[in-house]
Design a protein around this motif. Structure first.
Motif: not given
Length: 348
Positions: A84-87, A69-73, A92-95
């Protein structure tokens, strides 16, 4: 007492029938019990399955969610490009924030994306199944920490000197979005908001910069989430006692303090924290997730767990926990060793 009653008693500084056991469990749980790590972090039905399996084996006193939630969504909903890697955790690839015009743009964003909806579905499924006997906790982040996700950590640190107006404006834009997401979590069934202050801790910010840039917007969000019915639990690494940050935390409407690491190897002495806060507020323990729990043997984990429990014996308002997020690669036998010691400890 069931888990909900035990946690509530500790948070309200009342007697408990045994030590409340609430470590930062999400990453190991997703790795041990998820169909994939990614699915258990982010996808409602898979989150539900993984955490229910975890409760069967470990019987923790809460279900803990939120790293995806905090790291991706959240960053993705605010226009960051996220992988979103599987493992592993989301990357975050671009701000998304490069100017004041970008701040004005993201202030109008709709946070309720498909990923957000799936995450909230997982919370609702858990709430229905747990029947209010085991509380649900969700990791959350402040407007400042969201700002570092959107702008970049190095950039936001430089902005505090070179472009402070942007730092203030970005947080001002994020505050209502942060509150709206918190309300959605509470409505879905989240009981505890553990406020992960990962970018404003004393390891990274001086008390002066914390007061100038962080305290006001964070207070607005914490107080509103508390008013909406959540138990708000700030988690912060660094020496929050000597720097005086704990006094600022206590100005907010919070329900517990979760101290973290001082360094990779060392954690804050909770006796020192207890002496500071006395019986004003509940405190969580902070066994080092990077120590024997991650790299040791079960016997070493059991020994360290007992040291923490014995140090806390007799405290009002004590909850056993880890000093932060446990690695997804924490050996399961080590987590079981820690869990056994907490479950069997003679608290009275």
């Amino acid at each position: 007492m069931n888990a909900k009653e035990r946690m509530e008693a500790a948070i309200n500084l009342r007697p408990v029938n045994k030590v409340p056991n609430a470590p930062f469990t999400e990453a190991p749980v997703c790795n041990y019990f998820g169909s994939t790590f990614k699915a258990a972090l982010l996808e409602g039905p898979e989150m539900f399955k993984a955490h229910m399996k975890s409760l069967e084996e470990f019987k923790f006193d809460w279900v803990m969610l939120g790293m995806g939630f905090i790291g991706g969504i959240i960053p993705e909903a605010l226009d960051c490009q996220v992988k979103y890697p599987e493992d592993v955790f989301p990357i975050i690839e671009k701000t998304s924030i490069f100017s004041m015009a970008d701040v004005e743009r993201i202030a109008k964003n709709n946070m309720f994306t498909k990923r957000m909806d799936s995450f909230l579905e997982g919370v609702r499924l858990l709430k229905k199944e747990l029947k209010d006997e085991v509380p649900i906790a969700c990791e959350y982040i402040s407007p400042f920490t969201i700002a570092t996700r959107l702008r970049g950590t190095n950039e936001i640190m430089m902005d505090m000197y070179d472009n402070p107006e942007l730092v203030h404006a970005l947080q001002e834009a994020v505050v209502p979005l942060d509150i709206a997401m918190g309300k959605a979590l509470i409505d879905a069934g989240v009981d505890y908001i553990f406020y992960g202050a990962d970018m404003e801790c004393p390891i990274l910010l001086s008390p002066k910069h914390y007061k100038e840039f962080v305290h006001e917007p964070t207070t607005k969000v914490c107080n509103e989430l508390s008013r909406l019915g959540a138990r708000v639990l700030p988690h912060m690494c660094g020496d929050i006692v000597k720097t005086g940050i704990v006094d600022l935390l206590l100005e907010m409407d919070i329900h517990g303090i979760m101290p973290g690491n001082l360094t990779q190897e060392k954690v804050l002495d909770i006796r020192e924290l207890k002496e500071k806060v006395k019986d004003r507020i509940c405190i969580f323990d902070n066994i080092n997730p990077n120590g024997p729990l991650l790299i040791g043997k079960p016997g070493e984990v059991a020994k360290e767990t007992l040291v923490h429990l014995n140090r806390a014996k007799g405290m009002n308002g004590y909850i056993f926990s880890t000093a932060g997020t446990s690695s997804p690669f924490t050996p399961k036998e080590n987590y079981l060793a820690m869990d056994r010691e907490v479950a069997n400890f003679q608290w009275e």
